[in-house]
Design a protein around this motif. Structure first.
Motif, short mmCIF file in Angstrom:
data_model
loop_
_atom_site.label_atom_id
_atom_site.label_comp_id
_atom_site.label_asym_id
_atom_site.label_seq_id
_atom_site.Cartn_x
_atom_site.Cartn_y
_atom_site.Cartn_z
N MET A 101 -56.48 -74.45 -25.66
CA MET A 101 -55.77 -72.73 -26.30
C MET A 101 -55.24 -72.15 -25.95
N ASN A 102 -54.56 -70.97 -26.54
CA ASN A 102 -54.00 -69.90 -26.42
C ASN A 102 -54.39 -68.75 -26.08
N TRP A 103 -54.94 -68.25 -24.38
CA TRP A 103 -55.66 -67.48 -24.31
C TRP A 103 -55.86 -65.55 -25.00
N ASP A 104 -54.31 -65.61 -25.31
CA ASP A 104 -53.72 -64.29 -26.02
C ASP A 104 -54.21 -64.41 -27.19
N ASP A 105 -54.57 -65.49 -27.71
CA ASP A 105 -55.47 -65.69 -29.49
C ASP A 105 -56.43 -65.11 -29.45
N LEU A 106 -57.17 -64.45 -27.97
CA LEU A 106 -58.61 -63.97 -28.28
C LEU A 106 -58.17 -62.73 -28.61
N ARG A 107 -57.56 -61.72 -27.60
CA ARG A 107 -57.07 -61.03 -28.45
C ARG A 107 -56.77 -60.35 -30.58
N PHE A 108 -56.65 -61.01 -30.97
CA PHE A 108 -56.80 -60.92 -32.17
C PHE A 108 -58.03 -61.94 -32.26
N PHE A 109 -58.16 -62.19 -31.79
CA PHE A 109 -59.94 -62.66 -32.23
C PHE A 109 -60.93 -61.45 -32.20
N LEU A 110 -60.51 -60.90 -31.15
CA LEU A 110 -61.58 -60.02 -31.30
C LEU A 110 -60.92 -58.31 -32.04
N ALA A 111 -59.66 -58.00 -32.18
CA ALA A 111 -59.49 -57.34 -33.16
C ALA A 111 -60.00 -57.58 -34.66
N GLU A 166 -66.76 -60.45 -22.27
CA GLU A 166 -66.54 -61.07 -20.63
C GLU A 166 -65.39 -61.27 -20.36
N VAL A 167 -64.48 -62.35 -21.53
CA VAL A 167 -63.22 -62.68 -21.03
C VAL A 167 -62.21 -61.96 -21.09
N GLU A 168 -61.93 -60.82 -21.98
CA GLU A 168 -61.87 -59.61 -22.43
C GLU A 168 -61.85 -58.79 -20.53
N GLU A 169 -63.00 -58.03 -21.10
CA GLU A 169 -63.55 -57.60 -19.58
C GLU A 169 -63.39 -57.91 -18.32
N ARG A 170 -62.82 -58.81 -18.88
CA ARG A 170 -62.56 -59.43 -16.97
C ARG A 170 -60.62 -59.45 -17.32
N TRP A 171 -60.40 -59.80 -17.87
CA TRP A 171 -58.23 -60.07 -17.87
C TRP A 171 -58.33 -57.98 -17.61
N ALA A 231 -57.08 -75.09 -32.09
CA ALA A 231 -58.06 -75.52 -31.03
C ALA A 231 -59.07 -75.97 -30.49
N LEU A 232 -59.87 -74.78 -31.25
CA LEU A 232 -60.95 -74.89 -30.78
C LEU A 232 -62.05 -76.03 -32.05
N GLY A 233 -61.57 -75.90 -32.48
CA GLY A 233 -61.96 -77.95 -34.14
C GLY A 233 -63.50 -76.65 -34.39
N LEU A 234 -63.28 -75.32 -34.61
CA LEU A 234 -64.04 -74.63 -35.24
C LEU A 234 -63.96 -73.70 -35.88
N ARG A 235 -64.83 -72.70 -37.61
CA ARG A 235 -64.23 -71.76 -38.03
C ARG A 235 -64.32 -71.29 -37.66
N LEU A 236 -63.46 -69.97 -37.81
CA LEU A 236 -64.02 -68.64 -36.92
C LEU A 236 -65.15 -67.87 -37.93
N PHE A 237 -63.92 -67.66 -38.89
CA PHE A 237 -64.26 -66.43 -39.88
C PHE A 237 -64.25 -67.33 -41.43
N ASP A 238 -65.30 -66.43 -42.20
CA ASP A 238 -65.12 -66.75 -43.78
C ASP A 238 -63.93 -65.87 -44.59
N ARG A 239 -62.77 -66.75 -45.04
CA ARG A 239 -61.97 -65.69 -45.44
C ARG A 239 -62.44 -65.31 -47.30
N LEU A 240 -63.12 -63.98 -46.91
CA LEU A 240 -63.40 -63.85 -48.68
C LEU A 240 -62.42 -62.36 -48.79
N VAL A 241 -62.68 -62.24 -49.97
CA VAL A 241 -62.01 -61.52 -50.71
C VAL A 241 -62.01 -59.52 -50.27
#
Length: 293
Positions: A1-11, A70-75, A42-52
């Motif tokens: 996975m691209n670690w930078d994608d976590l920024r987009f996830f948390l945003a 935790e990863v974000e704070e370490r970074w 990359a994770l093989g998981l659905r993290l968000f439901d795309r709703l209207v």
């Protein structure tokens, strides 16, 4: 996975919408959607439901949020540590309220630039409080004393307020005929509340309301009424005289501390510490003291 994608996830978690996350990260909303798709693949998981109404975390996504934090704070801890090892060059970000940035900081930075020629300043004029832990700014100037742990806090000035109107508005007009430009309802800020208390005891009506101090200043300067303003805003850019006249009866008693705030890790940075020292000197200078008083 691209670690930078976590920024987009948390945003997206914090904003709830692609547009809000894109605004926070200063990218296009399509970029946010693409990076979330890549993370899910990359994770093989659905993290968000795309709703209207927006993107909503799935159960799996909810379980991963604290780990992503935790990863974000370490970074950010790594980034702050790296900054503390830096030299007297590079960028220093300063966050302050819009009117304070425009009317006090921007016109008075000449000496700071002369003293620190190797630095580039970024001035963020923002109403909301940025996160110093997430490096959204290196230095913040705040009107309320932060309670968050891990911050270095210093009172650098006292902001004073008064009633103001244009000279033409006050000329020949009785006090009983005054109309007021007031702040938005239910504002808990001290000078806002003082004006509301004054209006409760005054038969004059409210002409308009706004959530922006600069709007109220422009309304008052246009001769449309009376409002309470910080002295530096009423005096104009760089403290120059304006057509606004201060009303000392009633005298506004409100005084608010201005706090300079840094993260404890960041203050060890040579360049951030140098800028902070220059800002402290600026607010202690005669020219700024006269603007605020």
């Amino acid at each position: 996975m691209n670690w930078d994608d976590l920024r987009f996830f948390l945003a997206l978690v914090d904003s709830g919408t692609l547009t809000g996350a894109a605004r926070r990260l200063q990218v296009e909303h399509t970029t946010v959607a693409r990076r979330i798709d890549a993370l899910e693949a990359a994770l093989g998981l659905r993290l968000f439901d795309r709703l209207v109404r927006g993107w909503q975390l799935t159960v799996e996504g909810q379980h991963l949020v604290p780990h992503a934090r935790e990863v974000e704070e370490r970074w950010f801890s790594f980034e702050r540590k790296a900054l503390s090892e830096g030299q007297m060059e590079g960028v220093v970000r300063i966050s302050a309220a819009p009117t304070l940035t425009s009317f006090v900081l921007a016109p008075n930075l000449k000496n700071l630039h002369a003293a620190l020629p190797g630095l580039e300043l970024e001035l963020f004029a923002e109403k909301h409080e940025v996160s110093l832990g997430r490096r959204e700014a290196d230095i913040a100037l705040r009107m309320s004393r932060p309670q968050t742990a891990g911050l270095v806090i210093k009172a650098v000035a006292t902001i004073q307020y008064g009633l103001y109107a244009s000279k033409s508005y006050l000329k020949g007009r009785k006090r009983s005929d005054w109309q007021f430009a007031a702040y938005e309802k239910n504002s808990g800020t001290l000078h806002h509340q003082w004006l509301e208390d004054l209006l409760d005891a005054n038969p004059s009506r409210v002409l308009l309301r706004s959530n922006d101090q600069l709007v109220l200043r422009q309304v008052v300067a246009a001769g449309l009424g009376v409002s309470v303003l910080p002295h530096y805003l009423a005096k104009g850019m760089g403290g120059r005289s304006s057509d606004l006249q201060r009303i000392d009866d009633p005298l506004c008693p409100v005084q608010r501390k201005l706090w300079l705030v840094m993260h404890d890790d960041v203050r060890r940075s040579v360049r951030v510490r140098a800028v902070a020292d220059q800002l402290i000197s600026l607010f202690a200078s005669q020219v700024v003291l006269e603007m605020l008083a």
